[in-house]
Enzyme design. Structure first.
Site, mmCIF file in Angstrom:
data_model
loop_
_atom_site.group_PDB
_atom_site.id
_atom_site.type_symbol
_atom_site.label_atom_id
_atom_site.label_comp_id
_atom_site.label_asym_id
_atom_site.label_seq_id
_atom_site.Cartn_x
_atom_site.Cartn_y
_atom_site.Cartn_z
ATOM 1 N N ASP A 194 -1.529 2.609 -4.973
ATOM 2 C CA ASP A 194 -2.875 2.685 -5.549
ATOM 3 C C ASP A 194 -3.064 3.955 -6.365
ATOM 4 O OD1 ASP A 194 -4.201 0.283 -4.880
ATOM 5 O OD2 ASP A 194 -4.227 0.906 -2.787
ATOM 6 N N CYS A 244 3.522 6.827 1.841
ATOM 7 C CA CYS A 244 3.786 5.475 2.326
ATOM 8 C C CYS A 244 3.714 4.454 1.199
ATOM 9 C CB CYS A 244 2.854 5.108 3.462
ATOM 10 S SG CYS A 244 1.122 5.241 3.014
ATOM 11 N N HIS A 292 1.194 -7.241 -3.016
ATOM 12 C CA HIS A 292 1.555 -7.390 -1.606
ATOM 13 C C HIS A 292 2.599 -8.473 -1.359
ATOM 14 C CE1 HIS A 292 -1.786 -4.636 -1.122
ATOM 15 N NE2 HIS A 292 -1.035 -4.187 -0.150
ATOM 16 N N GLU A 320 -4.838 8.105 -1.994
ATOM 17 C CA GLU A 320 -4.539 7.048 -2.963
ATOM 18 C C GLU A 320 -5.610 6.964 -4.045
ATOM 19 O OE1 GLU A 320 -4.198 3.265 -0.963
ATOM 20 O OE2 GLU A 320 -5.773 3.766 0.459
HETATM 21 C C1 PEP Z 1 -0.622 2.402 -1.316
HETATM 22 O O1 PEP Z 1 -1.668 2.168 -1.925
HETATM 23 O O2 PEP Z 1 0.294 3.111 -1.771
HETATM 24 C C2 PEP Z 1 -0.388 1.850 0.027
HETATM 25 C C3 PEP Z 1 0.646 2.214 0.741
HETATM 26 O O3 PEP Z 1 -1.268 0.933 0.480
HETATM 27 P P1 PEP Z 1 -1.320 -0.601 0.013
HETATM 28 O O4 PEP Z 1 -0.048 -0.891 -0.735
HETATM 29 O O5 PEP Z 1 -1.454 -1.404 1.249
HETATM 30 O O6 PEP Z 1 -2.522 -0.611 -0.860
HETATM 31 MG MG MG Z 2 -3.414 1.292 -1.004
#
Ligand code: PEP
Ligand code: MG
Length: 575
Positions: free
Chosen positions: A459, A506, A191, A435
């Site tokens: 994920d 996403c 993140h 995911e």
């Molecule tokens: C993902 O897992 O691809 C996602 C968009 O969520 P995060 O990166 O917040 O886990």
């Molecule tokens: Mg995720």
């Protein structure tokens, strides 16, 4: 001596500046007996005074750069520092036992911390424990004559060097001074890397040894596009990096011209390019980069930026701001995804061996502990729904039963609000993130019940390849173009289309320039990414022909055995 290091390119851009080390100093000490207890008490007074002065400065700076609400955290710390009872007990401990101030401080503060932590279900007391731990660390640092890093106090151009950066460390970095950051650990989808991209700070993660190689003030040249760092660069190397930086800026200026353009392929097909956001403030970046929608609003930052659970009204205001800011364009709000690398100090989560495979996201929302929190979020979303085009998305869904459980709570809260006479939109789409591999495999079943899918590849890849997305040692297994991942994605898109639903993505893969041609070929409907990747993706899509890309995707799925073969094939099709 000039030294070159290689890491994972996490956020584009180039910087040349001095290193600022964001590393925790050694705070170990031994318990000793002292003769002059008065001198020891005065050492303590001195450390308390220095800590107070330092905290006041940090508070002032935080109020200026982050706002009054964020700065209030430090008021709580200042209160701990001036608590006469606690300070009195430390001094008494020095006196009664003839011990050094360090050990007296530790004994007394540890006692308070365990007392507050024992009050398991009192969030306020849990927070006090966290405040005391923080303050005790600061006083101890002054007693030992070392300095704690304070990223919010940076006031000259630097490259931040750290072992790792938490999302909250990253949020505190001031873009005006922090020209780049480089870490020992982490991956492209941790993140802090995602936040670096949205803050447009060049970043390199996973260098393994940057903190061991660099001292405070060393000159660094950082190329976040390639993942290269040079320690003590020569004048020639500096000039070379500056040239790459200028070329990148020129390229960005070209992309800028597409800000108001539609996203269409060479053969005239439209695709939706959406942005991922973490707070309403990120809308500025969405508009500056010509985002056509918000494809992922990570609401957990609302919880992480707040000293306690955000109220229904606080959440309502944030959701309303985003919906209104997007002026009727779609906004996909993901319900809170706490857990994994995103912790909440005021939510007591058990310590787990595998937090990424543990009690997180929807699993918390559907538990007894998370029920009230989830319902509050649902109500805030439902109330805000009349202000725009809201879509609600559940994270980390593994089974249909979980989706049905979450949807039932949505329906239940909706009915309650309607009974109370509150207006709620009746066109809210409710979908899920794909995911977890189980959901990708069973997408045909899910597609009958959800309104949409959004593939969370960050994920999905880590779970499919069993390779931690934060661990640089296994980053070679983090393969978005592996045929196994492509097959899962294709299965999800086809399953959605068979039921007349839409499929988006996403995860960071949606903005990956090698993946985009394949995803266009597979018929993905919506691409949601860091806002800063939108314009380069729009520029790439203009060059693609959907019939040719469909052939590319088909061949990649049927003919390729490895990720390398897929990359080669994409390069053949997209010159
Ligand atoms: C993902 O897992 O691809 C996602 C968009 O969520 P995060 O990166 O917040 O886990
Ligand atoms: Mg995720």
């Amino acid at each position: 001596m000039v030294e070159m290091l290689k890491g994972i390119a996490a956020s584009d851009g180039v910087a040349v500046a001095k290193a600022y080390l964001l590393v925790q100093p050694d705070l170990t000490f031994s318990k000793t007996t002292v003769e002059d207890t008065a001198a020891e008490a005065s050492r303590l007074d001195d450390a308390l005074a220095k800590s107070t002065e330092e905290l006041q400065q940090i508070r002032e700076k935080a109020a200026q750069s982050l706002g009054e609400a964020e700065a209030q955290v430090f008021d709580a710390h200042l209160m701990v520092l001036s608590d006469p009872e606690m300070v009195g007990q430390i001094k008494q401990n020095i006196n009664d036992n003839s011990v050094n101030a360090e050990s007296a401080l530790k004994e007394v503060t540890d006692m308070y911390i365990s007392m507050f932590e024992a009050m398991q279900d009192n969030a306020y007391m849990q927070e006090r424990a966290a405040d005391i731990r923080d303050v005790a660390k600061r006083i101890l640092a002054h007693l030992l004559g070392v300095t704690l890093p304070n990223p919010s106090m940076i006031n000259e151009e630097v490259v931040v060097v750290a072992h790792d950066l938490t999302p909250s460390d990253t949020a505190q970095l001031d873009r005006n001074f922090v020209k780049a950051f480089v870490t020992d650990i982490g991956g492209r989808t941790s993140h802090s890397a995602i936040m670096a991209r949205s803050l447009e700070i060049p970043a390199i993660v996973g260098t393994k040894e940057i903190t061991a190689k660099v001292k405070e003030g060393d000159m660094l040249a950082v190329n976040g596009i390639e993942g290269d760092v040079i320690v003590h660069p020569t004048d020639e190397q500096k000039a070379e990096f500056e040239k790459i930086g200028a070329e990148y800026a020129a390229q960005k200026a070209e992309w800028e011209k597409l800000k108001h353009a539609e996203t269409v392929t060479a053969d005239g097909k439209h695709f939706e390019l959406a942005a991922n956001i973490g707070t309403p403030k990120d809308l500025v970046g969405v508009h500056n980069n010509g985002g056509e929608a918000v494809g992922l609003y990570r609401t957990e930052f609302l919880y992480m930026d707040s000293p306690d659970f955000p109220t229904e009204d606080d959440q309502y205001e944030a959701y309303k701001a985003v919906l209104e800011g997007m002026e009727g364009k779609p906004v996909v709000v993901r319900t809170m995804d706490i857990g994994g690398d995103k912790e909440l100090p005021y939510l007591q989560l058990p310590h787990e061996m595998n937090p990424f495979l543990g009690y997180r996201a929807l699993r918390i929302s559907l538990s007894e502990q998370g029920d009230e929190m989830f319902r509050t979020q649902m109500r805030a979303l439902l109330r805000a729904s009349v202000h725009g085009n809201l879509r609600i998305m559940f994270p980390m869904v593994a089974t249909l039963k979980e989706f049905r459980g979450a949807k039932a709570i949505f329906e239940d809260e909706k009915q309650k609000l309607l009974n109370e006479g509150v207006e709620v939109s009746d066109t809210i789409q409710v979908g899920i993130m794909i995911e977890i591999p189980a959901a990708a495999v069973l997408a045909d079943k899910f597609a009958k019940e959800v309104d949409f899918f959004s593939v969370g590849t960050n994920d999905l890849i880590q779970y499919t390849m069993a390779a931690d997305r934060m661990n640089e040692r296994v980053s070679y297994l983090y393969q978005p173009y592996n045929p196994s991942i492509l097959r899962l994605i294709k299965n999800v898109i086809d399953a959605a289309h068979a039921e007349g639903k839409w499929a988006g993505m996403c995860g960071e893969m949606a903005g990956d320039q090698t993946a985009v041609p394949l995803l266009v070929g597979m018929g993905l409907d919506e691409f949601s990414m860091s806002a800063t990747s939108i314009l380069k993706t729009r520029s790439l899509m203009k060059r693609l022909d959907t019939t040719k890309m469909a052939e590319l995707a088909d061949r990649a799925l049927k003919e390729c055995d490895t990720m390398e073969e897929v990359v080669e094939l994409v390069n053949e099709y997209v010159k």
